[in-house]
Design an enzyme around this catalytic site. Structure first.
Site, PDB file in Angstrom:
ATOM      1  N   GLU A  15     -13.030  -7.470  33.824  1.00 35.90           N
ATOM      2  CA  GLU A  15     -12.776  -7.160  35.236  1.00 35.90           C
ATOM      3  C   GLU A  15     -14.005  -6.609  35.953  1.00 35.90           C
ATOM      4  OE1 GLU A  15      -7.958  -6.396  35.112  1.00 35.90           O
ATOM      5  OE2 GLU A  15      -9.247  -4.731  34.542  1.00 35.90           O
ATOM      6  N   ASP A 199      -0.776 -13.981  35.457  1.00 34.26           N
ATOM      7  CA  ASP A 199       0.446 -14.439  34.767  1.00 34.26           C
ATOM      8  C   ASP A 199       1.648 -14.032  35.616  1.00 34.26           C
ATOM      9  OD1 ASP A 199      -0.477 -11.661  33.381  1.00 34.26           O
ATOM     10  OD2 ASP A 199       1.692 -11.714  33.642  1.00 34.26           O
TER      11      ASP A 199
HETATM   12  N1  ADE Z   1      -1.619  -7.210  33.974  1.00 32.54           N
HETATM   13  C1  ADE Z   1      -1.639  -8.536  34.095  1.00 32.54           C
HETATM   14  N2  ADE Z   1      -0.491  -9.086  33.690  1.00 32.54           N
HETATM   15  C2  ADE Z   1       0.302  -8.060  33.306  1.00 32.54           C
HETATM   16  C3  ADE Z   1       1.610  -7.981  32.784  1.00 32.54           C
HETATM   17  N3  ADE Z   1       2.345  -9.073  32.586  1.00 32.54           N
HETATM   18  N4  ADE Z   1       2.105  -6.751  32.486  1.00 32.54           N
HETATM   19  C4  ADE Z   1       1.365  -5.645  32.694  1.00 32.54           C
HETATM   20  N5  ADE Z   1       0.120  -5.677  33.174  1.00 32.54           N
HETATM   21  C5  ADE Z   1      -0.417  -6.865  33.478  1.00 32.54           C
END
Ligand code: ADE
Length: 233
Positions: A15, A199
């Protein structure tokens, strides 16, 4: 806004690497078992660090950036899981407010996300949000704004995701933002949280996270660097 020292933080190396790569006059310093990169970006003083994952490490790093390195404002860059159906992988979301979805003293009659003398939701700085919207417009990018829910859990479960959505009206979730919000709010430091979606916090979340972490983190980091330019102007 002129000649302020800007803190830029992420949670993971991926990041902040796209940001570190663009810094000039870099000096590193280790403090509290963490590495800090002091430098300039187009002449603007910045201090950059990744905290490691989760609320506790993020609070430590945000506090260090403010109290030890003397940063005047803080920009967080990273990735998030989408809750809103409007958010697809690679899309950007600005946190309007942040809450802790795993904070639970409901046994004492309090709502989820609340502890006495705190608030369920902490709002980010309105001036920084406006700067972000202007930058997005200039770049021809669509950027969404909403509530981000934070917790010390990687969410890969449609039921838990739905619960967070319904309980906090959240649009995205991650693992650091609200703890940074608590620190900056308590220390009166303007802050901003940007996330690009990696995601959808569903059954495919861990697979998608691994696949899209780097590309989504770079989308967020590039945008943050454009904000640094806009803040320095
Ligand atoms: N950061 C990116 N995706 C995530 C997820 N599914 N749960 C927690 N933090 C995240």
């Amino acid at each position: 806004m002129t000649s302020q020292k800007i803190a830029i933080m992420g949670a993971m190396p991926e990041e902040i690497e796209p940001i570190i790569d663009k810094l000039e006059n870099v000096q590193t310093d280790v403090y509290g078992d963490n590495k800090y990169y002091e430098g300039t970006y187009h002449g603007q003083e910045v201090v950059v660090a990744y905290s490691k994952i989760g609320k506790v490490f993020a609070a430590l790093t945000a506090t260090t950036l403010i109290e030890k390195f003397g940063c005047d404002l803080l920009l967080f860059s990273g990735v998030a899981g989408a809750i809103s159906d409007e958010l697809k992988i690679g899309d950007l979301i600005i946190a309007n407010g942040l809450c802790q979805h795993d904070l639970d003293i409901t046994a004492f009659g309090h709502p989820f996300g609340y502890v006495p003398e705190g608030t369920i939701c902490i709002h980010t700085d309105a001036v920084l949000r406006d700067i972000a919207k202007n930058v997005a417009q200039q770049k021809g990018l669509t950027i969404q704004e909403g509530i981000i829910a934070t917790g010390d859990q990687f969410i890969a479960d449609p039921e838990r995701k739905e619960w967070i959505k319904n309980t906090f009206k959240a649009d995205a979730l991650e693992m650091e933002g609200a703890s940074v919000a608590v620190v900056c709010n308590a220390l009166n430091v303007p802050f901003f949280v940007l996330r690009a979606i990696s995601d959808s916090a569903d059954m495919d979340a861990s697979f998608n996270f691994d696949e899209f972490l780097e590309s989504s983190a770079k989308i967020s980091a590039d945008f943050i660097l454009s904000m640094v330019d806009a803040i320095g102007r």
